[in-house]
Scaffold this motif. Structure first.
Motif, PDB file in Angstrom:
ATOM      1  N   ASP A   6      31.506  25.418  58.534  1.00  0.00           N
ATOM      2  CA  ASP A   6      30.218  25.553  58.549  1.00  0.00           C
ATOM      3  C   ASP A   6      30.136  26.871  59.370  1.00  0.00           C
ATOM      4  N   LEU A   7      29.322  27.631  59.117  1.00  0.00           N
ATOM      5  CA  LEU A   7      29.136  29.067  59.549  1.00  0.00           C
ATOM      6  C   LEU A   7      27.785  29.511  59.637  1.00  0.00           C
ATOM      7  N   ASN A   8      27.343  30.474  60.517  1.00  0.00           N
ATOM      8  CA  ASN A   8      25.829  31.075  60.642  1.00  0.00           C
ATOM      9  C   ASN A   8      26.220  32.408  59.984  1.00  0.00           C
ATOM     10  N   ILE A   9      25.692  32.787  59.050  1.00  0.00           N
ATOM     11  CA  ILE A   9      25.737  34.349  58.467  1.00  0.00           C
ATOM     12  C   ILE A   9      24.246  34.974  58.417  1.00  0.00           C
ATOM     13  N   SER A  10      24.394  36.484  58.408  1.00  0.00           N
ATOM     14  CA  SER A  10      22.857  36.940  58.459  1.00  0.00           C
ATOM     15  C   SER A  10      22.697  36.942  56.750  1.00  0.00           C
ATOM     16  N   LEU A  11      21.504  37.441  56.218  1.00  0.00           N
ATOM     17  CA  LEU A  11      20.998  37.599  55.173  1.00  0.00           C
ATOM     18  C   LEU A  11      22.174  38.341  54.134  1.00  0.00           C
ATOM     19  N   ASP A  12      22.730  39.396  54.672  1.00  0.00           N
ATOM     20  CA  ASP A  12      23.716  40.404  54.219  1.00  0.00           C
ATOM     21  C   ASP A  12      25.139  39.941  54.202  1.00  0.00           C
ATOM     22  N   GLY A  13      25.114  38.577  54.859  1.00  0.00           N
ATOM     23  CA  GLY A  13      26.538  37.974  54.708  1.00  0.00           C
ATOM     24  C   GLY A  13      27.518  38.144  55.791  1.00  0.00           C
ATOM     25  N   PHE A  14      27.006  38.697  56.891  1.00  0.00           N
ATOM     26  CA  PHE A  14      27.727  38.877  57.889  1.00  0.00           C
ATOM     27  C   PHE A  14      28.080  37.772  58.724  1.00  0.00           C
ATOM     28  N   ALA A  15      29.298  37.193  59.383  1.00  0.00           N
ATOM     29  CA  ALA A  15      29.381  36.320  60.129  1.00  0.00           C
ATOM     30  C   ALA A  15      29.949  36.916  61.628  1.00  0.00           C
ATOM     31  N   THR A  16      29.737  37.968  61.581  1.00  0.00           N
ATOM     32  CA  THR A  16      30.225  38.577  63.252  1.00  0.00           C
ATOM     33  C   THR A  16      29.185  39.672  63.378  1.00  0.00           C
ATOM     34  N   THR A  17      29.129  39.844  64.571  1.00  0.00           N
ATOM     35  CA  THR A  17      28.268  40.835  65.023  1.00  0.00           C
ATOM     36  C   THR A  17      28.943  42.115  65.863  1.00  0.00           C
ATOM     37  N   THR A  18      28.355  43.409  65.991  1.00  0.00           N
ATOM     38  CA  THR A  18      29.130  44.493  66.492  1.00  0.00           C
ATOM     39  C   THR A  18      28.852  45.174  67.556  1.00  0.00           C
ATOM     40  N   ASP A  19      27.590  44.562  68.171  1.00  0.00           N
ATOM     41  CA  ASP A  19      26.785  45.499  69.285  1.00  0.00           C
ATOM     42  C   ASP A  19      27.213  45.015  70.672  1.00  0.00           C
TER      43      ASP A  19
END
Ligand SMILES: NC(=O)c1ccc[n+]([C@@H]2O[C@H](COP(=O)([O-])OP(=O)(O)OC[C@H]3O[C@@H](n4cnc5c(N)ncnc54)[C@H](OP(=O)(O)O)[C@@H]3O)[C@@H](O)[C@H]2O)c1
Length: 213
Positions: A6-19
């Motif tokens: 069970d994951l949350n992803i962005s519209l472009d498919g990313f499950a991790t963030t980089t900021d």
């Protein structure tokens, strides 16, 4: 005994963030990616120990309840546990405080040996280097007949998906674009074969996508 993701992803498919920055170790994007989930009554109670009853109800909360229901053991990666963060030392006990929300045995896949950690509330972290099949067999044996969740992050989840070990994949697609990070879907061509695929929209704008065997 199902094996669930069970994951949350962005519209472009990313499950991790980089900021992330030293001043803001989670970064703004992590808040944007998880806002609707964190706002649910279930998440607030289970993770923040908020017993006021505040939080959203409805579709997103239904999925949050399902996230926590009937899980007898969890597998996660070194990244999700936090071992890849700068400054983590031998005393690091994970992100979730003294009483983590898992309340079951958690098998943390890592190439670094660490002693087992017993936490309040029923969570025990075991650290091991193993194939996905080996880790899953240990988790199934420890799950007391309940489901096993492959909690994340995306690197470990993709290992289990590639090995064909996941019975139910739940993805909350959040209507934001992250542009970079680790994508859930890379190198999984044809994953949908053998699953029935359904979606449900929530008023928050999230699309809950389910792959079920
Ligand atoms: N979007 C979501 O819903 C969601 C959910 C959970 C987590 N996350 C995010 O995901 C991020 C972490 O994900 P990630 O993909 O970077 O890392 P990850 O999947 O948590 O962990 C990958 C690491 O685990 C170890 N590992 C993996 N397979 C192994 C095996 N078979 N045997 C031994 N060790 C193994 C390796 O670390 P070593 O070699 O260093 O030991 C590997 O680099 C976190 O930032 C977290 O916030 C997002």
């Amino acid at each position: 005994m199902a094996v669930r993701v069970d994951l949350n992803i962005s519209l472009d498919g990313f499950a991790t963030t980089t900021d992330q920055t030293p001043e803001n170790p989670f970064g703004l994007d992590w808040g944007r990616l998880t806002a609707a989930y964190v706002a649910t009554r279930t998440f607030r109670a289970r993770v923040f120990h908020d017993t006021s009853g505040e939080g959203t109800t409805g579709v997103d909360d239904d999925y949050a309840q399902a996230y926590f229901a009937e899980v007898g053991a969890e597998v996660m990666g070194a990244g999700m546990f936090g071992l890849h963060e700068p400054g983590v030392d031998a005393d690091w006990r994970g992100w979730w405080g003294d009483e983590p929300p898992f309340r079951c045995p958690v098998f943390v896949l890592t190439h670094t040996a660490r002693p087992t950690l017993e936490m309040a509330g029923g969570t025990t972290f075991h650290f091991l280097s193993a194939t996905p099949r080996e880790a899953l067999d240990l988790a199934l044996a420890a799950s007391g007949g309940k489901d096993v969740r492959i909690g994340g992050g995306p690197t470990v989840v993709r290992e289990f998906l590639k090995a064909g070990l996941v019975d139910r994949l739940q993805v909350a697609i959040v209507p934001i674009l992250l542009g970079r990070g680790i994508r859930l879907w890379d190198d999984l061509r044809g994953l949908e074969d053998g699953y029935s695929v359904t979606t449900e929209g929530a008023p928050s704008g999230i699309t809950h996508l389910t792959f079920a065997r």
